[in-house]
Design an enzyme around this catalytic site. Structure first.
Site, PDB file in Angstrom:
ATOM      1  N   GLU A 105       0.831  -1.212   0.000  1.00  0.00           N
ATOM      2  CA  GLU A 105       0.000   0.000   0.000  1.00  0.00           C
ATOM      3  C   GLU A 105       0.865   1.262   0.000  1.00  0.00           C
ATOM      4  O   GLU A 105       0.528   2.252  -0.648  1.00  0.00           O
ATOM      5  CB  GLU A 105      -0.954  -0.029   1.195  1.00  0.00           C
ATOM      6  CG  GLU A 105      -2.025  -1.114   1.014  1.00  0.00           C
ATOM      7  CD  GLU A 105      -2.919  -1.288   2.219  1.00  0.00           C
ATOM      8  OE1 GLU A 105      -2.368  -1.534   3.316  1.00  0.00           O
ATOM      9  OE2 GLU A 105      -4.144  -1.172   2.079  1.00  0.00           O
ATOM     10  N   GLU A 125      -3.726  -9.558   3.680  1.00  0.00           N
ATOM     11  CA  GLU A 125      -4.500  -9.242   4.885  1.00  0.00           C
ATOM     12  C   GLU A 125      -5.589 -10.255   5.211  1.00  0.00           C
ATOM     13  O   GLU A 125      -5.834 -10.562   6.379  1.00  0.00           O
ATOM     14  CB  GLU A 125      -5.127  -7.848   4.758  1.00  0.00           C
ATOM     15  CG  GLU A 125      -4.148  -6.696   4.969  1.00  0.00           C
ATOM     16  CD  GLU A 125      -3.399  -6.299   3.695  1.00  0.00           C
ATOM     17  OE1 GLU A 125      -3.417  -7.071   2.715  1.00  0.00           O
ATOM     18  OE2 GLU A 125      -2.795  -5.219   3.686  1.00  0.00           O
TER      19      GLU A 125
HETATM   20  N1  T1G Z   1       4.311  -7.495  11.941  1.00  0.00           N
HETATM   21  C1  T1G Z   1       4.967  -7.855  13.049  1.00  0.00           C
HETATM   22  N2  T1G Z   1       5.868  -8.848  13.092  1.00  0.00           N
HETATM   23  C2  T1G Z   1       6.116  -9.485  11.952  1.00  0.00           C
HETATM   24  C3  T1G Z   1       5.465  -9.172  10.745  1.00  0.00           C
HETATM   25  C4  T1G Z   1       4.520  -8.117  10.769  1.00  0.00           C
HETATM   26  N3  T1G Z   1       3.871  -7.742   9.663  1.00  0.00           N
HETATM   27  N4  T1G Z   1       5.917  -9.999   9.776  1.00  0.00           N
HETATM   28  C5  T1G Z   1       6.823 -10.784  10.351  1.00  0.00           C
HETATM   29  N5  T1G Z   1       6.951 -10.489  11.652  1.00  0.00           N
HETATM   30  C6  T1G Z   1       7.875 -11.091  12.612  1.00  0.00           C
HETATM   31  C7  T1G Z   1       7.654 -12.580  12.780  1.00  0.00           C
HETATM   32  O1  T1G Z   1       6.704 -12.823  13.786  1.00  0.00           O
HETATM   33  C8  T1G Z   1       9.035 -13.054  13.171  1.00  0.00           C
HETATM   34  O2  T1G Z   1       9.241 -12.716  14.512  1.00  0.00           O
HETATM   35  C9  T1G Z   1       9.945 -12.161  12.348  1.00  0.00           C
HETATM   36  O3  T1G Z   1       9.158 -10.990  12.029  1.00  0.00           O
HETATM   37  C10 T1G Z   1      10.426 -12.790  11.052  1.00  0.00           C
HETATM   38  O4  T1G Z   1       9.316 -13.290  10.339  1.00  0.00           O
HETATM   39  C11 T1G Z   1      -2.805  -1.696   6.891  1.00  0.00           C
HETATM   40  C12 T1G Z   1      -3.472  -4.284   8.038  1.00  0.00           C
HETATM   41  C13 T1G Z   1       7.437 -10.860   5.590  1.00  0.00           C
HETATM   42  C14 T1G Z   1       7.248 -12.971   4.226  1.00  0.00           C
HETATM   43  O5  T1G Z   1       0.706 -10.490   6.569  1.00  0.00           O
HETATM   44  O6  T1G Z   1       4.459 -13.122   5.688  1.00  0.00           O
HETATM   45  O7  T1G Z   1      -0.335  -4.717   6.404  1.00  0.00           O
HETATM   46  O8  T1G Z   1       9.533 -14.968  15.384  1.00  0.00           O
HETATM   47  O9  T1G Z   1       9.997 -15.691  10.402  1.00  0.00           O
HETATM   48  O10 T1G Z   1      10.181 -16.244   6.825  1.00  0.00           O
HETATM   49  O11 T1G Z   1      -3.432  -3.170   5.174  1.00  0.00           O
HETATM   50  O12 T1G Z   1       7.059 -12.648   7.932  1.00  0.00           O
HETATM   51  O13 T1G Z   1      11.506 -13.554  14.854  1.00  0.00           O
HETATM   52  O14 T1G Z   1      10.027 -12.972  16.792  1.00  0.00           O
HETATM   53  O15 T1G Z   1       8.004 -14.899   9.047  1.00  0.00           O
HETATM   54  O16 T1G Z   1      11.597 -14.206   6.268  1.00  0.00           O
HETATM   55  C15 T1G Z   1       0.262  -7.853   6.174  1.00  0.00           C
HETATM   56  C16 T1G Z   1       3.365 -11.204   7.375  1.00  0.00           C
HETATM   57  C17 T1G Z   1       0.072  -7.273   7.541  1.00  0.00           C
HETATM   58  C18 T1G Z   1       3.059 -10.340   6.207  1.00  0.00           C
HETATM   59  C19 T1G Z   1       9.019 -12.732   6.021  1.00  0.00           C
HETATM   60  N6  T1G Z   1       1.534  -8.470   6.129  1.00  0.00           N
HETATM   61  N7  T1G Z   1       4.741 -11.643   7.347  1.00  0.00           N
HETATM   62  O17 T1G Z   1       9.129 -14.137   6.174  1.00  0.00           O
HETATM   63  O18 T1G Z   1      10.402 -14.278   8.368  1.00  0.00           O
HETATM   64  S1  T1G Z   1      -1.495  -6.532   7.693  1.00  0.00           S
HETATM   65  C20 T1G Z   1       1.664  -9.793   6.324  1.00  0.00           C
HETATM   66  C21 T1G Z   1       5.183 -12.591   6.519  1.00  0.00           C
HETATM   67  C22 T1G Z   1      -1.333  -5.053   6.960  1.00  0.00           C
HETATM   68  C23 T1G Z   1      -2.484  -2.960   6.165  1.00  0.00           C
HETATM   69  C24 T1G Z   1      -2.469  -4.119   7.014  1.00  0.00           C
HETATM   70  C25 T1G Z   1       6.606 -13.009   6.644  1.00  0.00           C
HETATM   71  C26 T1G Z   1       7.562 -12.384   5.616  1.00  0.00           C
HETATM   72  P1  T1G Z   1      10.145 -13.606  15.453  1.00  0.00           P
HETATM   73  P2  T1G Z   1       9.376 -14.664   9.555  1.00  0.00           P
HETATM   74  P3  T1G Z   1      10.402 -14.777   6.871  1.00  0.00           P
END
Ligand code: T1G
Length: 698
Positions: A105, A125
């Site tokens: 976004e 999301e």
């Molecule tokens: N927020 C907080 N923590 C996050 C995070 C996030 N978005 N994404 C990952 N982490 C933490 C995760 O818990 C882990 O922590 C560490 O980062 C490494 O992650 C307004 C509402 C980006 C593809 O859904 O899909 O945007 O265990 O082991 O394999 O519309 O993380 O080390 O303590 O997964 O390299 C939308 C979610 C949010 C993406 C990386 N975004 N993340 O994968 O590492 S909603 C998502 C992922 C949103 C807007 C809205 C994956 C990754 P710890 P990892 P990875």
């Protein structure tokens, strides 16, 4: 703390770098930093164009999910994106690694988008039970059209940089690893061309297409059973076809806020975090795993061949040992068939499939072939004596330090370990069938298992792309033990008057992928029969034996594999229709037991089933078989078809209220205090006004 957003200038180019490891999540500090950076950019007369980049391994992983459920703190992301889009000077987003959710976004707020090869872009999301909340549902359709938006957003999928270019989600794809340099080079070109600011939000609304919307809704109603966010995403996209940008953004925000308050959002976010926490075990913290360069498998049946396939698909060389040449040949054939299926599904190409078979797989008939393996997994017949013989042979041939693993689904691994000279190298690796498809791996840690052996098992799971859960030794470990208790609860209801088909439907309506009796048909009624035989010795007179299932077994109705079990399966079909003959067998069982049947409501069935599940799970935790409630949630989500949007059974119990679950257990105990003994842990948590999640901490 250092500022997570940096503003620098490279000649006329402002470079805005987000650095908020590990995934540059858009926390409040990042939002504030971006806001300030674009305020500064507007005022910086020497800057003529801005480039947004992410530091580290990716652009932006999205909103900070750990902030969900707390009141949003200003500046809000939609406003930050709005400020970027409103810039009078052009803005470029230079994407590497991933731009997900709020990350994409932000990029949509920019006027030009460049992605490095290999980057993934998406709005995932809905997988967290919400919809994009910072303009994704309004700007993406303006850019890529209604159909592409309907294919992408409600499924929460990602696209590669190449696909993003084709659908015009990005303007350019660049090679290399350096997003900053690629972004700056692109910005220079744009400056030379005199390219203007070019807000996506100023593009015309996507053309309305009622048929495409209907089709998407129908498809999602089928696929996303019970999930609310995917359909809500369609509503938001539809709004983009009707409303101008400001109104559309307001509508998106309204839907987003509503979904943020739902239990589904809480369940899905729980699932997201526990899947990452499940591999974090104090006992292996800081412990280096042993090397894993060659895998051995003993036994080439469905399970052994599946395990071998899983390893081969991830590039690990496998030596598989069978009893004789014919069996070894057959195993090689099964593996080749598995790989062919992977080619058909697009997971593998033909040349790689051929190379794997030619170079990575060895089948042999003598244990000596395993002398160089780093980890050997035994997948032979489930019989203690047979297993001990295999382990004795492995003990003789395996190199010092090799890990000896058993794929048993219930045998006492401590006893297997005690039979070899190196018990600390022995561990259980309980794969689920088909092993090259199912995500779950129960890592069963025996009394004497060395921590680095456990660490290696978790490393193997990562390498295989599986989710590993630590379990302790008991009959059935975590998953099958709980399942067998749930089935016993279901059998009790059936004996008292419920039909197995009603039980299945009620549990499917709860969200399970399959009802418990359809699962019996899938696994085979022979499995259940043999399990009952095995446990007959320990049986209590108060246990309910499903004699109707024994009767089906004796009639050769073994489930899907014979075309008939609880259900009748037409040739080739995996979905059956209820077999009325089963009701007759059950009626006979009731008569023999002197039970006059009564009606059950679907709600009663669900409450009893879930009360039994949670009660047994509490015992599994108390006994240390599962170390934390989250281990149970992950097990049920990935091995037993539990609805992900409920977060797992322990999360469900927390959200339902442990007091209410315990009250259900006690109510059932009033009529049957043998089966329905309340688990002490459940009682304690209720007495202390705590929930299961309080045991997940640390
Ligand atoms: N927020 C907080 N923590 C996050 C995070 C996030 N978005 N994404 C990952 N982490 C933490 C995760 O818990 C882990 O922590 C560490 O980062 C490494 O992650 C307004 C509402 C980006 C593809 O859904 O899909 O945007 O265990 O082991 O394999 O519309 O993380 O080390 O303590 O997964 O390299 C939308 C979610 C949010 C993406 C990386 N975004 N993340 O994968 O590492 S909603 C998502 C992922 C949103 C807007 C809205 C994956 C990754 P710890 P990892 P990875």
């Amino acid at each position: 703390m250092t500022d997570p957003v940096r503003y620098e200038r490279d000649g006329g180019i402002a470079v805005v770098t987000i650095e908020n490891g590990p995934v540059n999540a858009l926390s409040q500090a990042v939002r504030a930093g971006l806001d300030a950076a674009f305020e500064r950019f507007a005022a910086d007369d020497a800057a003529r164009i801005a480039v947004i980049v992410g530091a580290g391994r990716l652009f932006i992983g999205g909103a900070d999910i750990s902030e969900f459920g707390t009141p949003p703190a200003a500046p809000l992301l939609p406003d930050v994106v709005g400020r970027i889009e409103a810039s009078e000077k052009p803005v470029v987003a230079a994407i590497h690694g991933a731009a997900l959710g709020g990350g994409l976004e932000v990029a949509l707020g920019a006027h030009y988008r460049l992605a490095l090869d290999g980057a993934q872009l998406g709005l995932p999301e809905v997988k967290l039970g919400i919809i994009p909340g910072a303009g994704g549902t309004q700007r993406a359709p303006r850019l890529i059209g209604l159909k592409a938006a309907l294919a992408m957003i409600p499924a929460g999928g990602t696209v590669t940089a190449g696909a993003a270019l084709e659908m015009r989600l990005v303007d350019r794809v660049a090679a290399g690893e350096d997003a900053r340099a690629a972004g700056i080079a692109y910005a220079r070109e744009l400056l030379e061309q005199g390219a203007p600011a070019r807000p996506v939000g100023a593009l015309p609304r996507p053309v309305a297409d009622a048929a495409a919307l209907d089709e998407a809704r129908a498809r999602l109603a089928r696929k996303a059973r019970g999930e609310v966010a995917p359909l809500a995403a369609v509503d938001a996209i539809e709004a983009a076809t009707r409303l101008d940008l400001a109104e559309g953004l307001a509508e998106e925000r309204r839907i987003f806020r509503d979904l943020m308050e739902t239990p589904q959002r809480a369940g899905l976010v729980h699932a997201f975090f526990i899947e990452r926490k499940v591999a974090k075990l104090p006992e292996i913290d800081g412990i280096a795993p042993r090397g894993l360069d060659a895998i051995g498998v003993v036994g080439g049946g469905l399970m052994g061949a599946g395990i071998a396939t899983a390893a081969l698909l991830r590039g690990l060389p496998v030596t598989l040992v069978e009893r004789d040449a014919a069996a070894a040949e057959k195993a090689a054939g099964t593996i080749a068939g598995n790989l062919d299926a992977a080619v058909k599904r697009g997971k593998l190409d033909q040349p790689r499939r051929d190379a794997i078979l030619a170079e990575k797989l060895t089948v042999a008939t003598g244990y000596e072939a395993l002398s160089r393996a780093d980890l050997i997994i035994e997948a032979v017949f489930e019989d203690m004596e047979v297993k001990k013989q295999v382990f004795a042979a492995l003990d003789r041939v395996a190199r010092p330090g090799a890990i000896l693993a058993t794929n048993t689904s219930y045998l006492d691994i401590d006893a297997i370990a005690a039979s070899v000279s190196r018990p600390s190298d022995v561990i259980g690796l309980h794969f689920f069938s088909p092993a090259h498809v199912m995500k779950l791996l129960e890592v069963v840690v025996a009394d004497k298992t060395a921590p680095e052996v456990t660490a290696t098992a978790f490393a193997l799971a990562r390498r295989l792309g599986k989710i590993a859960v630590r379990a302790g030794v008991c009959d059935g470990f975590i998953g099958n033990r709980i399942l067998s208790h749930c089935r016993a609860a279901a059998d009790r209801m059936v004996l008292q008057g419920a039909s197995p088909f009603q039980v299945d439907q009620a549990m499917r309506d709860f969200g399970f992928a399959m009802g418990p009796y359809a699962v019996v048909d899938l696994a085979g009624l022979d499995i259940g029969f043999l399990t009952r035989q095995r446990k007959a010795r320990d049986r209590d007179p108060r246990d309910v034996v499903p004699t109707w299932a024994d009767a089906l077994y004796h009639m050769g109705r073994l489930g899907q594999k014979t075309g008939r079990g609880y259900y009748i399966y037409e040739a080739g079909s995996r979905v059956g229709r209820p077999d009325p003959g089963v009701e007759e067998l059950i009626a006979k069982a009731r008569a023999e037991a002197g039970v006059s049947p009564r009606d059950f409501t679907d709600e009663e069935i669900r409450r009893r089933y879930m009360a039994a599940l949670v009660n047994e799970a509490a015992r599994v935790i108390e006994e240390g078989i599962a170390q934390r409630p989250l281990d149970i949630d992950v097990t049920l989500l990935h091995g037993y078809g539990f609805p992900r949007w409920r977060g797992g059974p322990m999360k469900w119990a927390d959200m339902t209220g442990l007091g209410s679950v315990l009250a259900d257990v006690r109510r059932c105990a009033a009529e049957d205090d043998y089966f329905w003994r309340p688990a002490p842990l459940l009682e304690r948590l209720v007495a202390e006004n705590r929930n299961f999640d309080s045991l997940n901490a640390g």
